[in-house]
Design a protein around this motif. Structure first.
Motif, short mmCIF file in Angstrom:
data_model
loop_
_atom_site.label_atom_id
_atom_site.label_comp_id
_atom_site.label_asym_id
_atom_site.label_seq_id
_atom_site.Cartn_x
_atom_site.Cartn_y
_atom_site.Cartn_z
N ARG A 109 0.84 -1.21 0.00
CA ARG A 109 0.00 0.00 0.00
C ARG A 109 0.87 1.26 0.00
NH1 ARG A 109 -5.57 -0.62 1.67
NH2 ARG A 109 -5.50 1.39 2.74
N PHE A 110 1.93 1.24 0.80
CA PHE A 110 2.84 2.38 0.79
C PHE A 110 3.48 2.53 -0.58
CE2 PHE A 110 3.86 1.89 5.63
CZ PHE A 110 2.58 2.31 5.94
N ALA A 111 3.84 1.41 -1.20
CA ALA A 111 4.48 1.45 -2.51
C ALA A 111 3.55 2.04 -3.57
CB ALA A 111 4.94 0.05 -2.91
N ILE A 112 2.27 1.70 -3.48
CA ILE A 112 1.29 2.29 -4.41
C ILE A 112 1.28 3.80 -4.27
CG2 ILE A 112 -1.19 2.51 -4.87
CD1 ILE A 112 -1.44 -0.49 -4.10
N ARG A 113 1.27 4.30 -3.04
CA ARG A 113 1.25 5.75 -2.82
C ARG A 113 2.54 6.39 -3.33
NH1 ARG A 113 -2.14 8.73 0.39
NH2 ARG A 113 -3.62 7.26 -0.58
N VAL A 114 3.68 5.73 -3.11
CA VAL A 114 4.95 6.24 -3.62
C VAL A 114 4.92 6.35 -5.14
CG1 VAL A 114 7.42 5.78 -3.89
CG2 VAL A 114 6.31 5.36 -1.68
N ALA A 115 4.47 5.29 -5.80
CA ALA A 115 4.46 5.27 -7.26
C ALA A 115 3.46 6.26 -7.83
CB ALA A 115 4.16 3.86 -7.76
N ALA A 116 2.32 6.42 -7.15
CA ALA A 116 1.32 7.38 -7.63
C ALA A 116 1.88 8.80 -7.55
CB ALA A 116 0.05 7.26 -6.80
N ARG A 117 2.59 9.09 -6.49
CA ARG A 117 3.25 10.40 -6.39
C ARG A 117 4.34 10.54 -7.44
NH1 ARG A 117 4.40 11.40 0.07
NH2 ARG A 117 2.32 12.15 0.65
N GLY A 118 5.05 9.45 -7.69
CA GLY A 118 6.11 9.46 -8.68
C GLY A 118 5.61 9.77 -10.07
N ALA A 119 4.39 9.33 -10.36
CA ALA A 119 3.80 9.61 -11.67
C ALA A 119 3.62 11.10 -11.90
CB ALA A 119 2.46 8.89 -11.81
N ARG A 120 3.67 11.86 -10.80
CA ARG A 120 3.52 13.31 -10.92
C ARG A 120 4.85 14.04 -10.80
NH1 ARG A 120 -0.87 11.60 -7.68
NH2 ARG A 120 0.15 12.17 -5.73
N GLY A 121 5.95 13.31 -10.97
CA GLY A 121 7.24 14.02 -10.92
C GLY A 121 8.45 13.12 -10.74
N ASP A 122 8.55 12.42 -9.61
CA ASP A 122 9.71 11.58 -9.32
C ASP A 122 9.69 10.34 -10.21
OD1 ASP A 122 11.74 10.08 -8.26
OD2 ASP A 122 10.76 9.67 -6.36
N ARG A 123 10.74 10.15 -11.00
CA ARG A 123 10.79 9.04 -11.94
C ARG A 123 11.83 8.00 -11.53
NH1 ARG A 123 6.22 9.12 -13.97
NH2 ARG A 123 6.99 7.64 -15.51
N SER A 124 12.08 7.84 -10.24
CA SER A 124 13.16 6.95 -9.80
C SER A 124 12.75 5.48 -9.81
CB SER A 124 13.64 7.35 -8.41
OG SER A 124 12.60 7.21 -7.46
N ILE A 125 11.44 5.18 -9.87
CA ILE A 125 10.98 3.79 -9.84
C ILE A 125 10.98 3.22 -11.25
CG2 ILE A 125 9.09 2.24 -9.25
CD1 ILE A 125 8.18 4.29 -7.18
N ASP A 126 11.60 2.06 -11.39
CA ASP A 126 11.64 1.39 -12.69
C ASP A 126 10.49 0.40 -12.83
OD1 ASP A 126 12.82 0.59 -15.21
OD2 ASP A 126 13.46 -1.24 -14.20
#
Length: 274
Positions: A109-126
């Motif tokens: 669940r935390f990872a989903i929130r991290v990735a959703a935020r990443g979609a709006r800027g942070d592109r560090s997740i592959d």
């Protein structure tokens, strides 16, 4: 068998001390992976999984705040947004660029929130791996586990409970698994666990799913009741790019129940089969 464990360490990120364990066969030459455990699983309890993953990845298993050796206490915020920010800050502090982010249960669940935020800027997740995340939330059926199961077992471990006491909570686990849980469960802060459990019912992770734009694998327990077929269908409607695999012989603690089946579920999602 030679261990892939490298070291345990601390880093200050998002304003707290975060403890982690690193497992790696090829060091920084391998792609980094951050592994985020569940609600009462300190990093050490996922060591047996990290050992296998470390054949292919540079693995960092995180002690989520309020668990294991990371910072803890009543004054900390244990909400999903703060814990997601912890993961982002952790990756930045260690320069873990283009990493795989994998989480189990709470960690998913935390990872989903991290990735959703990443979609709006942070592109560090592959790539993103979600291992049987609770799909409870506002207006939804409750998470099937009950809060006293966690609170009572933690209190017993704070008083020195051992393998026999833990067996009534996890009757299918081996003595080795129970011994490790009995040794480390006392490090889980009660407020952290209660706040997280409440968050399972208050936080809407489904609202995040449509914005996930990195390759995502959902691994669901075939014998568990956390993700039902109807939940799987809804997730597919919200984001049709999410791949879903079920491990037929496993309950919620998938690698504990079916170690080989868990790794087989990855298929070629991460490259070479695990």
């Amino acid at each position: 068998m030679e261990s892939n464990f490298v070291y345990g360490a601390n880093v200050r990120a998002n304003g707290i001390r975060q403890h982690y364990l690193r497992y790696s066969r090829n060091g920084s030459q391998a792609q980094p992976m951050i592994l985020v455990p569940g609600i009462t699983s300190p990093a050490i309890t996922w060591g047996f999984v990290a050992e296998r993953l470390a054949r292919h990845f540079d693995v960092y298993v995180l002690d989520v705040r309020g668990r294991g050796l990371s910072e803890t206490g009543d004054a900390l915020d244990y909400g999903i947004d703060t814990c997601a920010a912890d993961i982002t800050a952790f990756a930045a502090a260690l320069s873990l660029n283009r990493h795989v982010l994998a989480g189990h249960s709470m960690g998913a669940r935390f990872a989903i929130r991290v990735a959703a935020r990443g979609a709006r800027g942070d592109r560090s997740i592959d790539k993103l791996v979600l291992i049987d995340p609770p799909v409870s939330g506002p207006g939804r059926r409750p998470y099937p586990a009950k809060l006293p199961w966690y609170v009572d077992s933690m209190r017993e471990c704070r008083e020195g409970a051992g393998v026999d006491a833990m067996r009534k909570y996890c009757p299918t686990w081996t003595d080795e698994q129970l011994r490790l849980r009995a040794e480390w469960l006392h490090t889980c802060h009660e407020k952290a666990v209660i706040d997280t459990f409440n968050g399972f019912h208050e936080d809407d992770i489904h609202a995040d799913l449509p914005s996930l734009d990195v390759p995502t694998l959902l691994i669901a327990a075939g014998k568990g009741d956390v993700i039902l077929p109807a939940d799987e269908e809804e997730i597919a409607r919200l984001n049709g790019s999410i791949q879903t695999v079920r491990v037929a012989g496993a309950g919620h603690m998938i690698p504990w129940d079916d170690y080989e089946g868990f790794f087989a579920a990855f298929g070629s999602f991460l490259g070479a089969p695990l």
